[in-house]
Design an enzyme around this catalytic site. Structure first.
Site, PDB file in Angstrom:
ATOM      1  N   GLU A  76       0.824  -1.209   0.000  1.00  0.00           N
ATOM      2  CA  GLU A  76       0.000   0.000   0.000  1.00  0.00           C
ATOM      3  C   GLU A  76       0.858   1.260   0.000  1.00  0.00           C
ATOM      4  O   GLU A  76       0.518   2.249  -0.658  1.00  0.00           O
ATOM      5  CB  GLU A  76      -0.946  -0.005   1.200  1.00  0.00           C
ATOM      6  CG  GLU A  76      -2.068  -1.025   1.115  1.00  0.00           C
ATOM      7  CD  GLU A  76      -3.002  -0.788  -0.054  1.00  0.00           C
ATOM      8  OE1 GLU A  76      -3.072   0.352  -0.546  1.00  0.00           O
ATOM      9  OE2 GLU A  76      -3.670  -1.742  -0.483  1.00  0.00           O
ATOM     10  N   TYR A 132      -6.743   6.458   3.934  1.00  0.00           N
ATOM     11  CA  TYR A 132      -6.936   5.376   2.970  1.00  0.00           C
ATOM     12  C   TYR A 132      -6.087   4.162   3.333  1.00  0.00           C
ATOM     13  O   TYR A 132      -6.585   3.025   3.372  1.00  0.00           O
ATOM     14  CB  TYR A 132      -6.581   5.815   1.548  1.00  0.00           C
ATOM     15  CG  TYR A 132      -6.322   4.609   0.686  1.00  0.00           C
ATOM     16  CD1 TYR A 132      -7.380   3.794   0.282  1.00  0.00           C
ATOM     17  CD2 TYR A 132      -5.025   4.227   0.348  1.00  0.00           C
ATOM     18  CE1 TYR A 132      -7.151   2.637  -0.455  1.00  0.00           C
ATOM     19  CE2 TYR A 132      -4.787   3.080  -0.385  1.00  0.00           C
ATOM     20  CZ  TYR A 132      -5.853   2.283  -0.785  1.00  0.00           C
ATOM     21  OH  TYR A 132      -5.621   1.137  -1.487  1.00  0.00           O
ATOM     22  N   ASP A 181      -9.505   4.925  -2.423  1.00  0.00           N
ATOM     23  CA  ASP A 181      -8.438   5.514  -3.233  1.00  0.00           C
ATOM     24  C   ASP A 181      -9.059   6.142  -4.482  1.00  0.00           C
ATOM     25  O   ASP A 181     -10.286   6.277  -4.591  1.00  0.00           O
ATOM     26  CB  ASP A 181      -7.388   4.456  -3.597  1.00  0.00           C
ATOM     27  CG  ASP A 181      -7.931   3.376  -4.531  1.00  0.00           C
ATOM     28  OD1 ASP A 181      -9.152   3.359  -4.801  1.00  0.00           O
ATOM     29  OD2 ASP A 181      -7.126   2.548  -4.999  1.00  0.00           O
TER      30      ASP A 181
END
Length: 360
Positions: free
Chosen positions: A57, A139, A157
């Protein structure tokens, strides 16, 4: 309409109720068949590795999946666990990160790893706990909590923003619409498979609900989508006008050692843009005319006819390049031979400089 099949739009029934069960069931059924196989994703039946989820991520922020697919295995081989990453020198992490851009992510990655290592190598298992760690925003916290720990939280996102604004025909422009999009997404997260739901939305945005050519006729949740029903999905998301990106100028000095072609590099200050990374020596970057930047030492400096340009998130940079061939001497910096420059962790902008100077 080029981007949306207008005949399909006319044939759609009115959008049905967006219940959790209906939307999630349709999306997850599609995901079970069409999911992308990615090296950081757990296969069906496997337990997700929080370290891999977190690392991917962070890497995927402002970077394409194709780029991360190439770099993720190499990074994981060098730093196989969060404790190994925490124990590594920051310079080693920055060098391995070179080329991925947005280097503050690498510094935060290292700082986060050190905090997790102090906690015994175990990541917090809630979005709130994760958000307190360096480099983890809303996020990323939601994505890790959902994917790695099965928490029923939204992970929003850019792909998800596009899907949700089209599903709801949300006319409020970004970035102001972000809180509303998060609420709308959260209302659809299923309690039983939140991680798969998060990844399914990402895959849907990446492969079906694309920016310019959404494939509404193949979309598993088209019957829930007001944009598909109206035939105007490409209008969403609405974005506020972007501010003009300013241009900055600067000068860099490429000193090439005559006996072996090594180039002089130095390390940038720890804080600020490209903090802690190696650089080609130069002056300040400023808007307007290039500021005066005296060479790091006396020599026969010649200016290249072509400037080097590079675009950062918030500004465009134009660098004048001066080159000199010099004898061996003790310099304020480090000499790096061309064959070993890939180990120096040079940001892309300075690799451009060295290519322009004929070093690489």
């Amino acid at each position: 309409m080029a981007a949306v099949d207008s005949e399909f739009a006319l044939d759609l029934p009115p959008p049905v109720s967006r219940s959790k069960a209906g939307f999630a069931k349709a999306l997850l059924a599609w995901y079970d068949e069409a999911r992308r196989r990615l090296p950081w994703r757990a296969e069906p039946g496997e337990v997700p590795d929080p370290y891999r989820v977190w690392l991917s991520e962070i890497m995927l922020q402002q970077t394409t999946v194709a780029t991360v697919l190439d770099r993720f295995p190499r990074f994981l081989a060098k730093f196989p666990t969060v404790k190994a990453l925490a124990a590594a020198p920051l310079e080693s992490v920055l060098a391995e990160w070179a080329g991925l851009g947005y280097y503050a992510r690498a510094r935060n990655l290292h700082a986060c790893a050190r905090e997790v290592a102090v906690m015994g190598g175990r990541f917090p298992d809630t979005a709130a706990g994760l958000a307190r760690l360096p480099g983890i925003g809303d996020y990323t916290a939601g994505a890790i909590a959902a994917i790695a720990f099965g928490r029923p939280v939204a992970a929003v996102d850019g792909n998800v923003e596009r899907v949700m604004t089209r599903v709801h025909r949300l006319a409020d422009p970004l970035p102001g619409a972000k809180p509303a999009i998060r609420r709308l997404t959260q209302a659809l997260v299923p309690a039983d498979r939140p991680g798969d739901f998060a990844q399914a939305l990402m895959d849907l945005g990446a492969g079906i609900c694309q920016p310019k050519t959404p494939a509404c006729s193949r979309c598993p949740v088209a019957r829930f989508c007001e944009g598909a029903a109206a035939g105007d999905a490409t209008r969403y998301p609405v974005k506020a006008p972007k501010a003009a990106r300013p241009t900055r100028h600067g000068t860099v000095h490429v000193a090439i050692r005559e006996r072996d072609g090594a180039v002089l590099l130095r390390r940038r200050p720890a804080k600020g843009l490209l903090g802690g990374m190696m650089e080609v020596p130069g002056g300040e970057w400023a808007e307007g005319a290039a500021p005066l930047a005296p060479p790091p030492f006396a020599g026969d400096w010649r200016r290249l006819n072509v400037a080097v340009e590079h675009t950062f998130t918030h500004f465009h940079l134009i660098l004048s390049v001066e080159v000199a061939r010099v004898a061996d001497f003790a310099a304020a910096g480090e000499w790096h031979r061309p064959a070993h420059l890939d180990q120096a962790g040079l940001p892309t902008v300075f690799m451009k400089v060295l290519r322009a100077a004929g070093v690489v």
